[in-house]
Design an enzyme around this catalytic site. Sequence first.
Site, mmCIF file in Angstrom:
data_model
loop_
_atom_site.group_PDB
_atom_site.id
_atom_site.type_symbol
_atom_site.label_atom_id
_atom_site.label_comp_id
_atom_site.label_asym_id
_atom_site.label_seq_id
_atom_site.Cartn_x
_atom_site.Cartn_y
_atom_site.Cartn_z
ATOM 1 N N LYS A 11 1.133 -1.129 0.100
ATOM 2 C CA LYS A 11 -0.195 0.060 -0.529
ATOM 3 C C LYS A 11 0.906 1.256 -0.034
ATOM 4 O O LYS A 11 1.970 1.491 -0.551
ATOM 5 C CB LYS A 11 -1.152 0.475 1.262
ATOM 6 C CG LYS A 11 -1.505 -0.977 0.952
ATOM 7 C CD LYS A 11 -3.004 -1.113 2.061
ATOM 8 C CE LYS A 11 -3.413 -2.306 1.939
ATOM 9 N NZ LYS A 11 -4.374 -2.555 3.082
ATOM 10 N N GLU A 169 -11.078 -10.462 -0.306
ATOM 11 C CA GLU A 169 -11.250 -9.618 0.326
ATOM 12 C C GLU A 169 -11.678 -9.218 0.596
ATOM 13 O O GLU A 169 -12.454 -8.346 0.138
ATOM 14 C CB GLU A 169 -9.762 -9.089 0.092
ATOM 15 C CG GLU A 169 -8.642 -9.078 -0.655
ATOM 16 C CD GLU A 169 -7.379 -8.413 -0.444
ATOM 17 O OE1 GLU A 169 -6.706 -8.352 0.592
ATOM 18 O OE2 GLU A 169 -7.376 -7.326 -0.784
ATOM 19 N N GLY A 175 -7.520 -4.450 7.344
ATOM 20 C CA GLY A 175 -6.476 -4.050 8.360
ATOM 21 C C GLY A 175 -7.382 -4.309 9.638
ATOM 22 O O GLY A 175 -7.285 -3.186 10.864
HETATM 23 P P1 PGA Z 1 -4.465 -6.653 5.470
HETATM 24 O O1 PGA Z 1 -4.879 -6.303 3.786
HETATM 25 O O2 PGA Z 1 -3.519 -7.603 5.602
HETATM 26 O O3 PGA Z 1 -3.788 -5.316 6.492
HETATM 27 O O4 PGA Z 1 -5.594 -6.928 6.412
HETATM 28 C C1 PGA Z 1 -4.680 -7.100 2.469
HETATM 29 C C2 PGA Z 1 -5.469 -5.927 1.763
HETATM 30 O O5 PGA Z 1 -5.688 -4.904 2.069
HETATM 31 O O6 PGA Z 1 -4.382 -6.454 0.386
#
Ligand code: PGA
Length: 253
Positions: A11, A169, A175
């Site tokens: 990200k 997802e 997150g």
């Molecule tokens: P996360 O994010 O592992 O922090 O939950 C996954 C993503 O958004 O690809």
Amino acid sequence: MRKKIAAANWKMNCTYQQGEQLLTEILSSNIALNDHQEAVFAVPFPYLTMAAEKTGGRKGYAIAAQNCYNKKSGAYTGEVSAEMLKSINIPYCLVGHSERREYFQESNQMLAEKIDLLLANGIIPIFCCGEPLEIREAGTQNSFVAKQLEESLFHLSPEAVAGIVIAYEPIWAIGTGKTASAAQAQEIHAYLRSVLAGKYGQAIADTIPVLYGGSVKGSNAQELFSCPDVDGGLVGGASLNAEEFSTIIKSLP
Ligand code: PGA
């Protein structure tokens, strides 16, 4: 055997130096990958060539862009095209991450255009789909994700769709520390595959890797990845920690 992929999604995190250090640490564990396993790093645009150089020549290690624009070229200041990614040999690109859908109003139609441009440039799209919490609570997640597939992928030929990767997802798990249970992940992954099979036939559906994303960490990766229809993960937070992500890579079946 279908490809099994541990994909890191950095990200908008890390400076160049931090990113370089993170990759150095992960690569220093020399995790050997076999023919069907892959570790992919979706890094910010300015780090793509650095990351490609660092992982270059390592079997099974590859780089992804996190996004591209849905136009071929032209007066779109600040945007990056699929052709530009091809010109620096980037093999993968995320498409339609829920953060892009939410903060940048990316529609299923726009994502279909991005996928076409990526495929035309020989880049494998990692197409992200997944439902928000209110849809999961209403129990309508299957039709929600099926529509995402239909509107962004179903215009593709069977040959083209066989060349993509899907990442499921659930937005409520991204997150948040709240992971879908292995049973929940398996159930919806199997459903997604059945939707693909309904349109393209079982043989093609069986070749498409479907990754799970949403609070994957070293401690839950193995259980999630052992589900028959979960072909690895797309990992945000835990991919920023060398030890965690190395454990996740090692959890690939
Ligand atoms: P996360 O994010 O592992 O922090 O939950 C996954 C993503 O958004 O690809």
